[in-house]
Design an enzyme around this catalytic site. Structure first.
Site, PDB file in Angstrom:
ATOM      1  N   ARG A  54       0.835  -1.301   0.047  1.00 18.83           N
ATOM      2  CA  ARG A  54      -0.091  -0.063   0.074  1.00 18.83           C
ATOM      3  C   ARG A  54       0.822   1.145   0.217  1.00 18.83           C
ATOM      4  O   ARG A  54       1.378   1.835   1.072  1.00 18.83           O
ATOM      5  CB  ARG A  54      -1.052   0.080   1.103  1.00 18.83           C
ATOM      6  CG  ARG A  54      -1.943  -1.038   0.983  1.00 18.83           C
ATOM      7  CD  ARG A  54      -2.891  -0.880   2.258  1.00 18.83           C
ATOM      8  NE  ARG A  54      -2.420  -1.214   3.470  1.00 18.83           N
ATOM      9  CZ  ARG A  54      -2.877  -1.925   4.553  1.00 18.83           C
ATOM     10  NH1 ARG A  54      -3.787  -2.870   4.145  1.00 18.83           N
ATOM     11  NH2 ARG A  54      -2.065  -2.228   5.513  1.00 18.83           N
ATOM     12  N   ASP A  56       1.998   5.179  -0.167  1.00 24.13           N
ATOM     13  CA  ASP A  56       1.635   6.209   0.304  1.00 24.13           C
ATOM     14  C   ASP A  56       1.271   7.430  -0.852  1.00 24.13           C
ATOM     15  O   ASP A  56       1.647   7.202  -1.909  1.00 24.13           O
ATOM     16  CB  ASP A  56       2.665   6.852   1.575  1.00 24.13           C
ATOM     17  CG  ASP A  56       2.569   6.069   2.631  1.00 24.13           C
ATOM     18  OD1 ASP A  56       1.628   5.612   2.951  1.00 24.13           O
ATOM     19  OD2 ASP A  56       3.685   6.290   3.213  1.00 24.13           O
ATOM     20  N   ARG A 201      11.827   5.552   3.521  1.00 27.45           N
ATOM     21  CA  ARG A 201      12.126   7.154   3.378  1.00 27.45           C
ATOM     22  C   ARG A 201      12.778   7.503   4.729  1.00 27.45           C
ATOM     23  O   ARG A 201      13.513   8.507   4.567  1.00 27.45           O
ATOM     24  CB  ARG A 201      10.682   7.870   3.436  1.00 27.45           C
ATOM     25  CG  ARG A 201      10.044   7.557   2.006  1.00 27.45           C
ATOM     26  CD  ARG A 201       8.522   7.982   2.101  1.00 27.45           C
ATOM     27  NE  ARG A 201       8.349   9.365   2.752  1.00 27.45           N
ATOM     28  CZ  ARG A 201       7.271  10.085   3.061  1.00 27.45           C
ATOM     29  NH1 ARG A 201       6.309   9.210   3.022  1.00 27.45           N
ATOM     30  NH2 ARG A 201       7.258  11.339   3.145  1.00 27.45           N
TER      31      ARG A 201
END
Length: 256
Positions: A54, A56, A201
């Site tokens: 999933r 972002d 990230r």
């Protein structure tokens, strides 16, 4: 007599810049919403698509995999061409295959690979403005690569986990991580069995000051050992991140 239910897997690529991520959210434009509506128009019945990862808001993919169930009998080429005729230009279906009814795009995955792209140059990008993290300072990719190797293996990645992460455990296994430069483009690629929310990230944001020389390579291992999000680096921008590949057992017949 009702038609037999079949499970199909599809490959997707998308530019996530203008979407609120994969998952359907009321009032927002999402990848899942567009994919399900496109598939439903070909299936002639409602479709629920489940993805491997999933992504972002603003995150891209060139190797996303999803599965859905259908009672419609269409050729695989028909699913691909028909869906692409319904999808917005930022989303494309690459392939479709019929799978075993037990196949699950997320749970059947053995590993996922994410790629993060950094553009290091003095002037801001125009063509790549929503596809890379632009930094003005030159990065030492070799030193970043050396530091990144401290993350390989199974660890508690709490220091690289978003506060809103809903995973029951912070333990993940990184199989490989690499940092390489090609001219002004620095690419970080991470392969793991699974990822925590914002994990890639946050890793990139921790490697960045190592690349600029602000931190020593050992700082990455110290952040990992601390299990404290405040001891690691910033969360790198979403628009430099790509879901690159999802790996499955070969006997499932999912295109690699």
């Amino acid at each position: 007599m009702s038609a037999a239910r079949r499970r199909l897997a599809v490959g997707l690529e998308y530019d996530g810049a203008r979407f609120a991520g994969w998952q359907i959210q009321p009032g927002l434009s999402t990848i899942q919403d567009h994919v399900q509506r496109a598939l439903a128009s070909i299936a002639d019945h409602p479709v629920e698509a489940t993805c491997a990862g999933r992504t972002d808001a603003a995150v891209h993919a060139n190797g996303q995999v999803a599965h859905f169930d259908t009672t419609s009998d269409r050729p695989m080429r028909g699913w691909v061409l028909g869906s692409n005729g319904e999808l917005p230009p930022e989303i494309a279906m690459l392939w479709a295959v019929e799978t075993d009814g037990q196949f699950h795009a997320r749970h059947s995955a053995l590993a996922r690979s994410y790629r993060y792209c950094i553009l290091q140059r003095a002037t801001r990008p125009a063509l790549l403005r929503e596809r890379v993290w632009w930094v003005r300072t030159e990065l030492d990719a070799a030193t970043m690569h050396e530091a990144a190797q401290q993350l390989v293996g199974e660890h508690d990645f709490s220091a690289f986990r978003a506060a809103e992460c809903q995973s029951k455990t912070p333990r993940r296994r990184i199989d490989t991580i690499s940092v390489a430069a090609d001219g002004p483009l620095v690419t970080i690629e991470v392969t793991a069995n699974a990822f925590l929310h914002h994990m890639v990230r946050n890793i990139v944001g921790t490697l960045h000051p190592v690349g600029t020389g602000e931190q020593k390579p050992a700082w990455v291992a110290e952040a990992l050992a601390s299990r404290d999000r405040a001891r690691a680096g910033i969360t790198a921008p979403a628009h430099g991140l790509y879901l690159a590949r999802v790996r499955y057992a070969e006997d499932l017949g999912i295109p690699q």
